[in-house]
Design a protein around this motif. Structure first.
Motif, PDB file in Angstrom:
ATOM      1  N   GLY A 125       7.965  -9.219  -5.405  1.00 18.48           N
ATOM      2  CA  GLY A 125       8.031  -8.917  -3.973  1.00 18.48           C
ATOM      3  C   GLY A 125       7.307  -7.619  -3.640  1.00 18.48           C
ATOM      4  O   GLY A 125       6.902  -6.866  -4.524  1.00 18.48           O
ATOM      5  N   LEU A 126       7.170  -7.354  -2.359  1.00 17.67           N
ATOM      6  CA  LEU A 126       6.489  -6.139  -1.900  1.00 17.67           C
ATOM      7  C   LEU A 126       7.411  -4.938  -2.131  1.00 17.67           C
ATOM      8  O   LEU A 126       8.515  -4.888  -1.603  1.00 17.67           O
ATOM      9  N   GLN A 127       6.956  -3.992  -2.919  1.00 22.95           N
ATOM     10  CA  GLN A 127       7.789  -2.844  -3.287  1.00 22.95           C
ATOM     11  C   GLN A 127       7.671  -1.689  -2.310  1.00 22.95           C
ATOM     12  O   GLN A 127       8.555  -0.850  -2.225  1.00 22.95           O
ATOM     13  N   GLU A 128       6.547  -1.644  -1.584  1.00 24.22           N
ATOM     14  CA  GLU A 128       6.312  -0.518  -0.668  1.00 24.22           C
ATOM     15  C   GLU A 128       5.756  -1.101   0.635  1.00 24.22           C
ATOM     16  O   GLU A 128       4.688  -1.722   0.630  1.00 24.22           O
ATOM     17  N   LEU A 185      -2.278  -7.733  -6.909  1.00 26.26           N
ATOM     18  CA  LEU A 185      -1.146  -7.576  -5.983  1.00 26.26           C
ATOM     19  C   LEU A 185      -0.495  -8.926  -5.686  1.00 26.26           C
ATOM     20  O   LEU A 185       0.731  -9.022  -5.584  1.00 26.26           O
ATOM     21  N   LYS A 209      -8.051  -6.040  -7.152  1.00 27.27           N
ATOM     22  CA  LYS A 209      -6.781  -5.428  -6.714  1.00 27.27           C
ATOM     23  C   LYS A 209      -5.941  -6.439  -5.938  1.00 27.27           C
ATOM     24  O   LYS A 209      -4.730  -6.522  -6.106  1.00 27.27           O
ATOM     25  N   SER A 213       1.740  -9.740  -8.519  1.00 23.71           N
ATOM     26  CA  SER A 213       2.894  -8.861  -8.547  1.00 23.71           C
ATOM     27  C   SER A 213       3.869  -9.174  -7.401  1.00 23.71           C
ATOM     28  O   SER A 213       5.089  -9.209  -7.597  1.00 23.71           O
ATOM     29  N   ILE A 214       3.320  -9.406  -6.213  1.00 18.59           N
ATOM     30  CA  ILE A 214       4.174  -9.688  -5.045  1.00 18.59           C
ATOM     31  C   ILE A 214       4.918 -11.010  -5.249  1.00 18.59           C
ATOM     32  O   ILE A 214       6.100 -11.142  -4.922  1.00 18.59           O
ATOM     33  N   GLY A 232      -2.956  -0.157   3.895  1.00 16.10           N
ATOM     34  CA  GLY A 232      -2.241  -1.291   3.298  1.00 16.10           C
ATOM     35  C   GLY A 232      -3.083  -2.560   3.299  1.00 16.10           C
ATOM     36  O   GLY A 232      -2.549  -3.680   3.301  1.00 16.10           O
ATOM     37  N   HIS A 261      -5.013  -4.036   1.082  1.00 14.22           N
ATOM     38  CA  HIS A 261      -4.920  -4.967  -0.050  1.00 14.22           C
ATOM     39  C   HIS A 261      -3.600  -5.732  -0.011  1.00 14.22           C
ATOM     40  O   HIS A 261      -3.563  -6.929  -0.296  1.00 14.22           O
TER      41      HIS A 261
HETATM   42  P1  ADP Z   1      -3.431  -1.017  -0.199  1.00 18.41           P
HETATM   43  O1  ADP Z   1      -4.789  -1.168   0.420  1.00 18.41           O
HETATM   44  O2  ADP Z   1      -2.528  -2.167   0.121  1.00 18.41           O
HETATM   45  O3  ADP Z   1      -2.785   0.324   0.065  1.00 18.41           O
HETATM   46  P2  ADP Z   1      -3.774  -0.096  -2.949  1.00 18.41           P
HETATM   47  O4  ADP Z   1      -4.322  -0.829  -4.143  1.00 18.41           O
HETATM   48  O5  ADP Z   1      -4.475   1.151  -2.511  1.00 18.41           O
HETATM   49  O6  ADP Z   1      -3.682  -1.151  -1.788  1.00 18.41           O
HETATM   50  O7  ADP Z   1      -2.270   0.271  -3.237  1.00 18.41           O
HETATM   51  C1  ADP Z   1      -1.361  -0.725  -3.561  1.00 18.41           C
HETATM   52  C2  ADP Z   1      -0.023  -0.242  -3.125  1.00 18.41           C
HETATM   53  O8  ADP Z   1       0.864  -1.348  -3.120  1.00 18.41           O
HETATM   54  C3  ADP Z   1       0.590   0.830  -4.010  1.00 18.41           C
HETATM   55  O9  ADP Z   1       1.043   1.888  -3.175  1.00 18.41           O
HETATM   56  C4  ADP Z   1       1.808   0.125  -4.616  1.00 18.41           C
HETATM   57  O10 ADP Z   1       2.871   1.024  -4.778  1.00 18.41           O
HETATM   58  C5  ADP Z   1       2.132  -0.895  -3.553  1.00 18.41           C
HETATM   59  N1  ADP Z   1       2.911  -2.073  -3.942  1.00 18.41           N
HETATM   60  C6  ADP Z   1       3.838  -2.638  -3.162  1.00 18.41           C
HETATM   61  N2  ADP Z   1       4.343  -3.725  -3.730  1.00 18.41           N
HETATM   62  C7  ADP Z   1       3.740  -3.866  -4.915  1.00 18.41           C
HETATM   63  C8  ADP Z   1       3.865  -4.800  -5.940  1.00 18.41           C
HETATM   64  N3  ADP Z   1       4.700  -5.809  -5.875  1.00 18.41           N
HETATM   65  N4  ADP Z   1       3.070  -4.651  -7.014  1.00 18.41           N
HETATM   66  C9  ADP Z   1       2.202  -3.630  -7.085  1.00 18.41           C
HETATM   67  N5  ADP Z   1       2.037  -2.692  -6.132  1.00 18.41           N
HETATM   68  C10 ADP Z   1       2.804  -2.809  -5.052  1.00 18.41           C
END
Ligand code: ADP
Length: 125
Positions: free
Chosen positions: A74-77, A66, A62, A69-70, A93, A95
């Motif tokens: 970039g970080l989407q959430e 990430l 994971k 993807s980041i 958060g 991961h």
């Molecule tokens: P964490 O431990 O960080 O919450 P999870 O695998 O449980 O990890 O969830 C990943 C989260 O990261 C999801 O809510 C997803 O929407 C978010 N997210 C933010 N930015 C990205 C990105 N660039 N690519 C993928 N997911 C992302």
């Protein structure tokens, strides 16, 4: 009062606690009308305490996904962070936080809520 969005480039190194949602007129990053409402801030990774870090292992696949993807979009959430007396605590958060660390990013976008010592104790239970 209307709030304004300030768009920031991703991964800018010198941002410290810079509010993305505009600050209120008294200089506090928290909205005047909703003192405990969340705000989104870029916070240096090393200023976020993670008390449960050693109790949970992240899924390395994971984290890798990430990171890719980041890097790409970039970080989407933002991750959720608790502000207790000016000290930031992160419990989720994990991961996203580790992906930022591994990418060498200095800051991470956080949704910050104010909490009390009691809220903190609740998270630590
Ligand atoms: P964490 O431990 O960080 O919450 P999870 O695998 O449980 O990890 O969830 C990943 C989260 O990261 C999801 O809510 C997803 O929407 C978010 N997210 C933010 N930015 C990205 C990105 N660039 N690519 C993928 N997911 C992302």
């Amino acid at each position: 009062m209307a709030s304004h969005l300030i768009l920031l480039p991703h991964g800018v190194g010198k941002l410290r606690h810079r509010p993305i949602v505009a600050a209120s007129s008294n200089g506090s990053p928290y909205p005047e009308t909703k003192k405990r409402g969340p705000v989104v801030l870029e916070i240096p990774l090393d200023q976020i305490r993670r008390p449960l870090l050693r109790t949970r292992a992240n899924d390395p696949v994971k984290v890798k996904e990430l990171m890719e993807s980041i890097k790409e979009i970039g970080l989407q959430e933002p991750i959720d962070v608790l502000d207790v007396d000016g000290v930031y605590y992160g419990f989720s958060g994990c991961h996203r936080y580790e992906a930022h660390q591994r990418l060498g990013l200095p800051t991470i976008r956080c949704k910050v809520r104010r909490g009390t010592r009691e809220t903190l104790r609740h998270h630590l239970r």
